[in-house]
Motif scaffolding. Structure first.
Motif, PDB file in Angstrom:
ATOM      1  N   ALA A 128      13.302  12.450  53.363  1.00 51.81           N
ATOM      2  CA  ALA A 128      11.999  12.012  53.885  1.00 51.81           C
ATOM      3  C   ALA A 128      11.030  13.179  54.050  1.00 51.81           C
ATOM      4  O   ALA A 128       9.873  13.104  53.641  1.00 51.81           O
ATOM      5  N   ILE A 129      11.514  14.266  54.645  1.00 53.88           N
ATOM      6  CA  ILE A 129      10.612  15.385  54.903  1.00 53.88           C
ATOM      7  C   ILE A 129      10.250  16.090  53.596  1.00 53.88           C
ATOM      8  O   ILE A 129       9.122  16.550  53.423  1.00 53.88           O
ATOM      9  N   ARG A 130      11.185  16.115  52.639  1.00 53.02           N
ATOM     10  CA  ARG A 130      10.859  16.657  51.319  1.00 53.02           C
ATOM     11  C   ARG A 130       9.753  15.846  50.668  1.00 53.02           C
ATOM     12  O   ARG A 130       8.833  16.381  50.065  1.00 53.02           O
ATOM     13  N   TYR A 131       9.905  14.527  50.792  1.00 52.80           N
ATOM     14  CA  TYR A 131       8.899  13.605  50.256  1.00 52.80           C
ATOM     15  C   TYR A 131       7.524  13.947  50.834  1.00 52.80           C
ATOM     16  O   TYR A 131       6.538  14.071  50.117  1.00 52.80           O
ATOM     17  N   LEU A 132       7.497  14.125  52.153  1.00 51.63           N
ATOM     18  CA  LEU A 132       6.244  14.430  52.836  1.00 51.63           C
ATOM     19  C   LEU A 132       5.670  15.765  52.357  1.00 51.63           C
ATOM     20  O   LEU A 132       4.498  15.859  51.985  1.00 51.63           O
ATOM     21  N   TYR A 133       6.492  16.806  52.351  1.00 47.72           N
ATOM     22  CA  TYR A 133       6.010  18.130  51.951  1.00 47.72           C
ATOM     23  C   TYR A 133       5.517  18.132  50.507  1.00 47.72           C
ATOM     24  O   TYR A 133       4.446  18.643  50.199  1.00 47.72           O
ATOM     25  N   LEU A 134       6.347  17.560  49.635  1.00 42.69           N
ATOM     26  CA  LEU A 134       6.018  17.613  48.215  1.00 42.69           C
ATOM     27  C   LEU A 134       4.745  16.817  47.927  1.00 42.69           C
ATOM     28  O   LEU A 134       3.840  17.292  47.249  1.00 42.69           O
ATOM     29  N   LYS A 135       4.675  15.614  48.482  1.00 37.92           N
ATOM     30  CA  LYS A 135       3.534  14.755  48.205  1.00 37.92           C
ATOM     31  C   LYS A 135       2.240  15.364  48.761  1.00 37.92           C
ATOM     32  O   LYS A 135       1.225  15.387  48.064  1.00 37.92           O
ATOM     33  N   THR A 136       2.274  15.829  49.991  1.00 34.88           N
ATOM     34  CA  THR A 136       1.045  16.405  50.551  1.00 34.88           C
ATOM     35  C   THR A 136       0.671  17.672  49.795  1.00 34.88           C
ATOM     36  O   THR A 136      -0.499  17.957  49.596  1.00 34.88           O
ATOM     37  N   TRP A 137       1.658  18.418  49.335  1.00 34.97           N
ATOM     38  CA  TRP A 137       1.343  19.643  48.592  1.00 34.97           C
ATOM     39  C   TRP A 137       0.679  19.312  47.254  1.00 34.97           C
ATOM     40  O   TRP A 137      -0.323  19.912  46.878  1.00 34.97           O
ATOM     41  N   LEU A 138       1.240  18.339  46.551  1.00 29.02           N
ATOM     42  CA  LEU A 138       0.695  17.987  45.242  1.00 29.02           C
ATOM     43  C   LEU A 138      -0.729  17.457  45.345  1.00 29.02           C
ATOM     44  O   LEU A 138      -1.536  17.615  44.429  1.00 29.02           O
ATOM     45  N   GLN A 176      14.889  23.123  56.416  1.00 30.03           N
ATOM     46  CA  GLN A 176      15.440  23.206  55.057  1.00 30.03           C
ATOM     47  C   GLN A 176      14.484  22.641  54.020  1.00 30.03           C
ATOM     48  O   GLN A 176      14.403  23.142  52.905  1.00 30.03           O
ATOM     49  N   SER A 177      13.758  21.587  54.409  1.00 30.10           N
ATOM     50  CA  SER A 177      12.881  20.944  53.439  1.00 30.10           C
ATOM     51  C   SER A 177      11.757  21.862  52.993  1.00 30.10           C
ATOM     52  O   SER A 177      11.385  21.873  51.823  1.00 30.10           O
ATOM     53  N   VAL A 178      11.209  22.636  53.919  1.00 28.81           N
ATOM     54  CA  VAL A 178      10.119  23.528  53.516  1.00 28.81           C
ATOM     55  C   VAL A 178      10.668  24.646  52.634  1.00 28.81           C
ATOM     56  O   VAL A 178      10.063  25.017  51.632  1.00 28.81           O
ATOM     57  N   GLN A 179      11.860  25.132  52.987  1.00 25.24           N
ATOM     58  CA  GLN A 179      12.494  26.159  52.151  1.00 25.24           C
ATOM     59  C   GLN A 179      12.743  25.623  50.743  1.00 25.24           C
ATOM     60  O   GLN A 179      12.562  26.313  49.754  1.00 25.24           O
TER      61      GLN A 179
END
Lengths: 419, 251
Positions: free
Chosen positions: A292-302, A371-374
């Motif tokens: 979930a947090i990867r999803y959030l980080y990746l999507k907002t970054w893109l 971990q997700s941000v890393q």
């Protein structure tokens, strides 16, 4: 663009808020106050950004450019249309005239009744914009002058005109942009922008491609005519308050989100682009709590304008620099420098999210958040390291060397971003 | 029966030195809607922030299904969902992506998500806007996004902070209908609100907070009895309580 409805507020009805005397806003000082306030804030942010390592990178990049200047020049292929490139670069710099007038929401109520007294205010904000933009233009003119002198300049073209022409054009563009803002009709304004763009590009192309001298007479007359016509059309119009407020918000949020890329900025509003073509990258994530947090980080970054934009720009600039440099030490240094700067910039992702309400409420372990941000930073830097290595391979034509540098970088990235 | 939510003499605030809420004790049981009522600045939102685990009580204890926040923060957070007073969202995510993210974060399976999401979109009439960014929404539509996110999770406890402002009449009806449905299925709701007529019609019990303390709590009948105004509406009882309080000269 809708016009602000004329409120019943005027000098007499506005009552105590705008009554003469000490309560009245001194309009002659207001612009200066607002500009100073913003400058104070901006300087503080620049100090933080400097501390984040960006300043160091810029200085090293600059020194690299100086040292390898000859190589950079030699790296430009003969068939490359330099004149057109120069015309495009300076068209972009002259045509882009962002408008910041430090308008606040409350001004739509308190300052609109005193519109007639606002000339001084807007003269000051225009001067502010123009000074900043001119400074930027002059810096680029100086940076690009050596290449111009060696490869582009015509025999009969005086050096001072190289500087003067874009500066005059910038002023012309600024004034015409500012006055066309007053036009309410969107499509007419759009036509004016197109005309302005065409004129700017035409004139610069004429200069850099060394067209016949008498063209300048036509360009000069057309420019003056455009200016006069523009003035005539907009002389009695109201200031475009709502549009100015929107522009102010946009400019301000661009500044903040640029800073946000390096330091933690409270209340910054990111600018968003959909980028549907990148969606498949996210859809590969599993539909699981751990992701979930990867999803959030990746999507907002893109979707973010600045994080994503800076990453792309750094990668493109880095690849280009590595390709043009022919010295392996310079290439290696640039390779490390680009990865380092990108790494610093990506750290901003974490601070951007950690105070968000939902981010705090999600029933997810803190370990996963970290971990997700890393994970994201590791992926992005790996991608960049490989892309830069590709440029290196093409330029150096030595597979073992490229492989070695890339391998060292990847190991370093995984060591730094594995915890 | 163990209450869903239990506040036991909770005192707390934003800083160490100054307590905003003092000795707050109340319970929310499965199957009921409890209204948290008070003036602006009475301490409703501060109480809610303590329940959410965003603030730590200086004294007293908060439990959801017997569990304190510090015991297991992830498990504690997964027991409730929250509808904030002011919509909070990600500018970069579309409506659909918010729902998807929510479902993932709360550990729903994809099949569960797909089953629950469509009825919600239809009930709140947001189906056509599911691929839009919330930035383009009105206040009411943003509020609907918050509501859908909360209902998607189907937790045991709903914490709802002043949800009615900005919602259109259909939205209000949908929200209250869904809350009723959820309590019928065994969930509990804590709802802070200023709209006393709605509270009276939909809530089972009322907790009145004034200046950080609980002034009175109970069902409507109990409040009528306590205030000595049989047959009075919640509105009348509440205003009488407050006026009585304000008459006391400051100490």
């Amino acid at each position: 663009m809708s016009r602000l409805p004329k409120r019943d507020l005027n000098h007499t009805e506005a009552g105590p808020l705008l009554s003469p005397g000490e309560m009245q806003v001194d309009l002659s000082l207001l612009a200066g106050q607002r500009i100073n306030q913003f400058m104070g804030e901006a300087i503080r942010y620049w100090q933080y950004i400097g501390q984040s390592g960006l300043a160091l990178s810029v200085i090293i990049l600059f020194l690299l450019g100086l040292i390898y200047y000859d190589q950079l020049l030699a790296g430009i292929p003969n068939w490359w249309p330099l004149g057109i490139t120069y015309a495009i670069i300076f068209t972009w710099l002259c045509f882009r005239t962002p408008q910041r007038h430090f308008i606040e929401e409350a001004d739509l109520i308190f300052l609109t009744p005193r519109e007639r007294e606002m000339t001084n205010y807007f003269n000051k904000t225009c001067l502010y914009n123009l000074t900043l933009q001119m400074a930027g233009l002059v810096v680029v003119l100086i940076l690009l002058y050596p290449v111009y002198r060696d490869l582009v300049q015509g025999v009969s073209q005086p050096g001072w005109a190289y500087f003067l022409l874009p500066i005059v054009l910038k002023g012309w563009n600024y004034y015409t942009h500012w006055s066309t803002l007053k036009m309410v009709e969107g499509n007419i304004r759009y036509t004016y922008h197109l005309l302005r763009l065409g004129y700017t590009f035409g004139l610069l192309l004429w200069w850099f491609e060394k067209g016949p001298w008498w063209f300048i007479i036509g360009f000069g007359l057309a420019g003056i005519a455009f200016l006069m016509f523009d003035w005539y059309l907009t002389r009695d119009r109201h200031y475009p308050w709502l549009a100015l407020l929107e522009l102010e918000k946009k400019q301000r949020s661009r500044f903040y989100s640029f800073c946000q890329a390096f330091v933690d900025v409270p209340h910054s509003q990111p600018q968003v682009k959909r980028r549907a073509w990148l969606a498949p990258l996210v859809s590969r994530l599993p539909f699981k709590q751990e992701a979930a947090i990867r999803y959030l980080y990746l999507k907002t970054w893109l979707r973010s304008r600045d994080h994503f934009g800076l990453f792309v720009r750094l990668t493109v600039l880095g690849s280009l620099g590595i390709y043009l440099l022919k010295d392996v030490w310079g290439q290696g240094l640039l390779y490390v420098l680009i990865l380092f700067t990108t790494g610093i910039q990506l750290r901003g992702i974490k601070s951007e999210h950690q105070h968000h309400l939902w981010f705090q409420l999600f029933p997810v372990q803190d370990r996963l958040r970290k971990q997700s941000v890393q994970w994201l930073v590791r992926r992005l830097l790996t991608l960049q390291a490989v892309l830069l290595a590709a440029a290196l391979w093409v330029s150096a034509d030595s597979f073992p060397l490229t492989f070695l540098i890339c391998l060292v970088a990847l190991v370093a990235i995984h060591l730094v971003y594995s915890r | 029966m163990q209450p869903l939510l239990k506040l036991d003499n909770v005192t707390g605030g934003y800083t160490r030195s100054k307590a905003v809420i003092k000795d707050i004790s109340f319970e929310v049981h499965a199957g009921e809607i409890v209204a948290l009522i008070g003036l602006n600045g009475a301490g409703k939102s501060t109480t809610i922030k303590h329940i959410l685990g965003l603030l730590t009580p200086r004294q007293g204890k908060i439990t959801i299904e017997g569990l304190q926040f510090a015991d297991n923060p992830e498990r504690y957070r997964s027991l409730y969902s929250y509808i904030p007073e002011t919509p909070v969202y990600y500018e970069e995510l579309t409506l659909w992506e918010h729902l998807e993210l929510m479902a993932m974060a709360y550990g729903l399976k994809r099949s569960q998500f797909e089953e629950r999401v469509q009825p919600l979109l239809e009930e709140f009439r947001m189906d056509k806007r599911k691929n839009h960014f919330p930035t383009q929404f009105s206040k009411g539509m943003k509020q609907k996004l918050m509501i859908m996110m909360a209902f998607l999770v189907q937790p045991r406890l709903y914490i709802v902070d002043e949800p009615l402002l900005g919602l259109d009449p259909l939205g209000i009806r949908s929200l209250l209908r869904w809350l009723k449905n959820c309590t019928a299925q065994g969930a509990g709701v804590l709802m802070s609100t200023h709209i006393l007529s709605t509270a009276e019609a939909y809530c089972d019990r009322f907790v009145v907070i004034h200046e950080g303390r609980i002034k009175v709590q109970g069902t409507l009948a109990e409040l009528q009895q306590l205030s000595g105004r049989p047959g009075a509406s919640l509105d009348e009882i509440y205003l009488a309580l407050i006026e009585e309080e304000e008459d006391v000269p400051p100490t």
